[in-house]
Design a protein around this motif. Structure first.
Motif: not given
Lengths: 285, 104
Positions: A135, A138-139, A141-143, A187, A189-191, A196, A209
């Protein structure tokens, strides 16, 4: 005759005392954390985290307590173990209470029978990359979640992972609870593989997740794999020898003093008895 | 205080408390009681220490107790004034003290 009956009586009384207690010993349950924790629990700080074994020798030796040289387990490096709490000894070393209850030993590893907890210096453990680390990394990058999974119909069970790419399952959801109540997802998140993911903060005790694009694939693997922390990891080695009581007490260091004291007592007594009692029984001067 | 040291002290005290009555039954009196005391100081801490250092295995404890019985019996026979059957007395004393130790 009377003395013989007396001896027999003592013998039988002793037998009745020994055998029931042997049975009791076999049925006895080892309490979590043992005597040491019962005496020092106020000085212990809860941790409740998993760590990787990372001993310099290639394995980690676990002791009965920080004040005991008695070894209770030897575990190879790279194994995830649960540390319940930590304790600081007088020398400033930090000791972790290791949960051995559910530990599955491999060939070469040893865990003393009927031992469910032990203690080892925390310097022998490496941190495991966890959801909090993911978290933090990558926080940005969270949409915002926009209902991508709200209409999903479960075929077998939704898999809930520790974090994207962890390859570690937290729990599974075979059906929605409470008349089709869908979890509250947070959230999106796309890695880096384009998959997704969305997060369940709480759903009837479950959190973690879910892969939006492949929610039920138990063989889900990513190109990047589980996260790793920047730390030195020692190579794996097979533990040597059997479990023993080490002469070098890890935390206290006074075992040698006890050995010397006992040896001195034995020596003095061996000399003293003939000096005090002198002639043999029955001799009259 | 060191846990091992405490274990040795408690074990010795317990041994003395349980063995003196048994020794009484074997006619120990006067200076013989001092002999019982010294003989247990000689054997008990050493037995408990070796047992602890080797993991408190029952099989080894039996061997150590056997050696203690022989040593104590030897001293009772050689130096006691009133006690008879030193080896039998030693055997009974150690049997009772070991049994009490297990129970506790």
């Amino acid at each position: 005759m009377r003395k013989n009956y007396l001896s027999l009586l003592i013998f039988f009384v002793a037998m009745f005392m020994i055998f029931p207690s042997l049975t009791a010993r076999a049925d006895a349950i080892w309490e979590p954390f043992g005597d040491f924790y019962e005496q020092h629990w106020e000085e212990c700080e809860p941790i409740n985290e998993s760590y990787l074994t990372n001993g310099e020798e290639g394995f980690v030796t676990v002791y009965e307590s920080p004040l005991s040289g008695k070894e209770v387990a030897k575990i190879k490096n790279g194994k995830a173990v649960y540390i319940g709490c930590v304790w600081n000894d007088r020398k400033g070393n930090l000791w972790g209470a290791v949960d051995l209850h559910s530990f599955k030993q491999e060939e070469g590893e040893t865990v003393r029978e009927e031992v469910y907890n032990g203690w080892a210096p925390m310097e022998n453990f490496a941190e495991i990359y966890n959801e909090g680390d993911f978290r933090a990394e990558h926080r940005n990058e969270f949409k915002e979640y926009a209902g991508e999974l709200d209409d999903y119909e479960i075929k077998n069970e939704i898999l809930i992972w520790t974090y994207p790419g962890s390859e570690e399952l937290q729990s599974t959801l075979p059906e929605y609870w409470n008349e089709n109540e869908v979890p509250t997802y947070e959230y999106l998140y796309t890695d880096r593989d384009g998959l997704r993911w969305t997060y369940i903060g709480y759903y009837y005790g479950m959190k973690g997740w879910v892969c939006v694009d492949d929610p039920e694939n138990e063989n889900l693997k990513t190109s990047y794999g589980p996260g790793k922390k920047e730390q030195e990891l020692y190579p794996v080695n097979t533990p040597d020898g059997e479990l023993q009581m080490t002469l070098k007490n890890p935390a206290d260091g006074s075992l040698k003093a006890v050995l010397i004291a006992v040896a001195a007592v034995v020596l003095v007594t061996v000399i003293l008895i003939p000096v005090i009692f002198g002639k043999k029984r029955g001799k009259r001067e | 205080m060191n846990e091992l040291f405490l274990k040795l002290v408690i074990s010795l005290l317990l041994t003395l408390v349980t063995e003196f009555p048994v020794a009484f039954l074997f006619q120990a009196k006067g200076k013989d009681l001092l002999l019982v005391f010294l003989v247990n100081i000689l054997t008990n801490p050493a037995v408990v220490l070796v047992s602890t250092l080797t993991g408190d295995r029952v099989s080894l404890q039996m061997i150590l107790e056997g050696m203690a019985i022989l040593a104590e019996g030897f001293y009772y026979n050689k130096y006691s004034t009133y006690m008879r059957k030193g080896f039998l007395c030693s055997f009974c004393c150690n049997l009772v003290s070991y049994g009490v130790g297990l129970l506790l």
